[in-house]
Motif scaffolding. Structure first.
Motif, short mmCIF file in Angstrom:
data_model
loop_
_atom_site.label_atom_id
_atom_site.label_comp_id
_atom_site.label_asym_id
_atom_site.label_seq_id
_atom_site.Cartn_x
_atom_site.Cartn_y
_atom_site.Cartn_z
N SER A 133 -13.13 -4.92 -9.60
CA SER A 133 -12.96 -6.05 -10.12
C SER A 133 -13.47 -5.63 -11.70
O SER A 133 -13.83 -4.65 -12.01
N SER A 134 -12.99 -6.91 -12.50
CA SER A 134 -12.76 -6.50 -13.96
C SER A 134 -14.01 -6.13 -14.30
O SER A 134 -14.25 -5.33 -15.47
N GLU A 135 -15.48 -6.29 -14.08
CA GLU A 135 -16.68 -6.28 -14.30
C GLU A 135 -17.05 -4.68 -14.41
O GLU A 135 -18.02 -4.31 -14.78
N TYR A 136 -16.28 -3.99 -13.42
CA TYR A 136 -16.38 -2.44 -13.31
C TYR A 136 -15.30 -1.62 -13.87
O TYR A 136 -15.17 -0.37 -13.75
N GLN A 137 -14.57 -2.42 -14.79
CA GLN A 137 -13.37 -1.43 -15.53
C GLN A 137 -13.93 -0.49 -16.42
O GLN A 137 -13.06 0.46 -16.56
N GLN B 1 -4.19 14.29 -6.51
CA GLN B 1 -3.71 13.42 -7.86
C GLN B 1 -4.26 11.94 -8.11
O GLN B 1 -3.94 11.44 -6.94
N ILE B 2 -4.66 11.64 -9.11
CA ILE B 2 -5.34 10.30 -9.06
C ILE B 2 -4.60 9.64 -10.42
O ILE B 2 -4.63 10.28 -11.35
N SER B 3 -3.85 8.46 -10.27
CA SER B 3 -3.19 7.84 -11.33
C SER B 3 -3.85 6.66 -11.59
O SER B 3 -3.89 5.73 -10.60
N GLU B 4 -3.97 6.03 -12.78
CA GLU B 4 -4.59 4.77 -12.94
C GLU B 4 -3.35 3.88 -12.91
O GLU B 4 -2.30 4.12 -13.48
N ASP B 5 -3.49 2.66 -12.53
CA ASP B 5 -2.50 1.75 -12.28
C ASP B 5 -2.66 0.71 -13.36
O ASP B 5 -3.60 -0.33 -13.20
N ARG C 230 -3.77 -3.12 -13.84
CA ARG C 230 -3.91 -3.92 -12.48
C ARG C 230 -5.26 -3.67 -11.82
O ARG C 230 -5.65 -4.05 -10.53
N ARG C 231 -6.18 -2.90 -12.66
CA ARG C 231 -7.73 -2.77 -12.03
C ARG C 231 -7.69 -2.36 -10.74
O ARG C 231 -8.23 -2.49 -9.89
N SER C 232 -6.81 -1.08 -10.73
CA SER C 232 -6.79 -0.14 -9.28
C SER C 232 -6.31 0.99 -9.92
O SER C 232 -5.99 1.48 -10.76
N PHE C 233 -6.41 2.08 -9.01
CA PHE C 233 -5.98 3.58 -9.05
C PHE C 233 -5.49 4.06 -7.96
O PHE C 233 -5.90 3.57 -6.69
N THR C 234 -4.70 4.94 -7.95
CA THR C 234 -4.11 5.19 -6.61
C THR C 234 -4.31 6.76 -6.55
O THR C 234 -4.18 7.56 -7.40
N VAL C 235 -4.59 7.27 -5.23
CA VAL C 235 -4.86 8.74 -4.74
C VAL C 235 -3.66 9.18 -4.17
O VAL C 235 -3.30 8.38 -3.08
N LEU C 236 -3.06 10.53 -4.63
CA LEU C 236 -2.08 10.79 -3.71
C LEU C 236 -2.55 12.35 -3.22
O LEU C 236 -2.99 12.99 -4.07
#
Length: 154
Positions: free
Chosen positions: A59-63, A92-96, A99-105
């Motif tokens: 959520s945005s409060e944790y950005q 590998q971690i990439s910030e989306d 979109r307040r998300s990140f993706t782990v590959l």
């Protein structure tokens, strides 16, 4: 649950005599209208040698909080945007962006990668169970050949 249910709780286990407390633990439960951190899928499967991806949402409060992907077994963590720590090439971690998300590959998976992981944002965590299996092989077909005319003439 209601937001008013937030607070400290006591969890206890009684194994023997009902008058004797065998073990106990205090925990703080925070109930929110929306989760601070969550995952798209809390159970992810992959095949040995393959790759998986996990999307972690916050959520945005944790950005502005530290965002990580951690393995519970050995307490190893990979941090979003951390340049001072060498990243394992198989994680590998990439910030989306936006979109307040990140993706782990995770690539080049092995059976030993199976286990519990979590996405964390600040002090918040969302668990993910990763199951890696051997790839199934296609059944082998054996073709029977008939002797050629050349072989029968010999």
């Amino acid at each position: 649950m209601q937001i008013s249910d937030s607070g400290y709780y006591w969890c206890a286990v009684e194994i023997g005599d009902y008058k004797t407390l065998d073990d106990g633990y205090y925990l703080y439960l925070k109930v929110q209208s929306a989760p601070g951190v969550s995952v798209v899928s809390s159970s992810v499967s992959g095949h040995e040698g393959g790759d998986i991806s996990v999307q972690c949402l916050y959520s945005s409060e944790y950005q502005y909080e530290v965002r990580q992907w951690c393995r519970i077994k050995d307490q190893s963590c990979y941090t979003v945007g951390r340049t001072g720590t060498p990243q394992n090439s198989s994680v590998q971690i990439s910030e989306d962006d936006g979109r307040r998300s990140f993706t782990v590959l995770m690539t080049g998976l092995s059976l030993t990668d199976s286990g519990w992981y979590f996405c964390s944002v600040g002090e918040l965590q969302s668990p993910v169970q990763l199951t890696i299996t051997k790839p199934q092989r296609a059944p082998t077909t054996i073709l029977a050949a008939t002797p050629s005319d050349f072989e029968t003439d010999m």
